[in-house]
Scaffold this active site. Structure first.
Site, mmCIF file in Angstrom:
data_model
loop_
_atom_site.group_PDB
_atom_site.id
_atom_site.type_symbol
_atom_site.label_atom_id
_atom_site.label_comp_id
_atom_site.label_asym_id
_atom_site.label_seq_id
_atom_site.Cartn_x
_atom_site.Cartn_y
_atom_site.Cartn_z
ATOM 1 N N HIS A 45 0.854 -1.192 0.000
ATOM 2 C CA HIS A 45 0.000 0.000 0.000
ATOM 3 C C HIS A 45 0.890 1.243 0.000
ATOM 4 C CE1 HIS A 45 -2.913 3.016 1.186
ATOM 5 N NE2 HIS A 45 -3.862 2.156 0.844
ATOM 6 N N GLU B 93 -3.820 1.837 -7.547
ATOM 7 C CA GLU B 93 -4.114 2.902 -6.596
ATOM 8 C C GLU B 93 -3.332 4.164 -6.961
ATOM 9 O OE1 GLU B 93 -6.193 1.152 -3.120
ATOM 10 O OE2 GLU B 93 -4.249 1.840 -2.442
HETATM 11 P P1 PGA Z 1 -9.645 5.854 0.168
HETATM 12 O O1 PGA Z 1 -8.466 4.821 0.450
HETATM 13 O O2 PGA Z 1 -10.812 5.027 -0.339
HETATM 14 O O3 PGA Z 1 -9.924 6.485 1.482
HETATM 15 O O4 PGA Z 1 -9.153 6.773 -0.867
HETATM 16 C C1 PGA Z 1 -8.171 3.854 -0.500
HETATM 17 C C2 PGA Z 1 -6.931 3.124 -0.131
HETATM 18 O O5 PGA Z 1 -6.146 3.602 0.679
HETATM 19 O O6 PGA Z 1 -6.703 2.045 -0.665
#
Ligand code: PGA
Length: 236
Positions: free
Chosen positions: A105, A162
């Site tokens: 992440h 992401e």
């Molecule tokens: P968020 O987080 O939906 O709050 O943007 C997504 C993530 O961290 O994977």
């Protein structure tokens, strides 16, 4: 293992909630699912809940007998079991019903300085333990991350696209920009499930579900009412 036919809805709680709040949330989810599954033709998404480590055992007990919901860890040690104070190894998870692990992440990369190679080591350990890695990537390092992971392990991953600028910002990425990245990910990882994460909410979920195999949700997963709306929208 995940496959391309099931929609994945991953709730990443990050470091939020107390144990009581977590249990309350899960009671709400179980009640909601009981109502939904009574409506016979509903195809619910595969729900994967990634709570903080200390909640895994109590939540797994609460989930006994519940189908369609499984547990994930938000991270895992890049080392096997051994003298690594503070780290949680795959071996520590044995006996717990953990199906997935989020790795790489961007918050781990940014605040804990994790490298592509460490993330690749985690993937290897997870695959060996039969836990599906959810490997998070930004567009800028898809190739570098894929190349660090041995080819045979890549095919066992779910990849979460992401975009850095969309995580926790409320500014989700246009779906038109997500589509080519999904293709790029599959070029380097193989025909793996690809999900999108970054400011997913009730209003944009539909579009991402058309472009991907599911979503990774942070902020919008914290309140059970809001998350239930996402489940309703994911039914097909
Ligand atoms: P968020 O987080 O939906 O709050 O943007 C997504 C993530 O961290 O994977």
């Amino acid at each position: 293992m995940s496959n391309l036919n099931s929609r994945l809805l991953v709730a990443n709680w990050k470091s939020h909630k107390t144990l009581d709040e977590a249990k309350h949330w899960l009671r709400g989810l179980i009640a909601f699912l009981a109502t939904e599954s009574n409506q016979s033709d509903n195809k619910l998404p595969q729900i994967v809940l990634a709570p903080p480590y200390p909640f895994l055992l109590p939540l797994s007990e609460q989930l006994r007998g519940v189908t369609g919901v499984s547990l994930a860890v938000q991270d895992i040690s890049p080392f096997p079991a051994g003298s690594y104070t503070g780290a949680v190894s795959v071996r520590n998870l044995e006996g717990l019903p953990i199906t997935h692990a989020i790795v790489g992440h961007s918050e781990r990369r940014r605040y804990f300085h994790e490298t592509h190679q460490e993330i690749a080591n985690k993937v290897d350990l997870l695959i060996e333990a039969n836990i599906t890695p959810i490997v998070c990537v930004d567009q800028t390092y898809i190739i570098a991350q894929a190349e660090a992971i041995p080819k045979r392990a890549r095919s066992g991953c779910v990849v979460a696209y992401e975009p850095l600028e969309s995580i926790g910002t409320g500014v989700s990425q246009e779906v038109a920009k997500v589509l080519p990245v999904v293709e790029e990910i599959r070029t380097h990882f193989g025909q793996v499930p690809v999900i999108y994460g970054g400011s997913v909410d009730e209003d944009n979920l539909d579009a991402y579900l058309l472009a991907t195999n599911g979503v990774l949700v942070g902020g919008a997963s914290l309140e059970i009412a809001e998350f239930s709306d996402l489940i309703t929208k994911s039914i097909f």
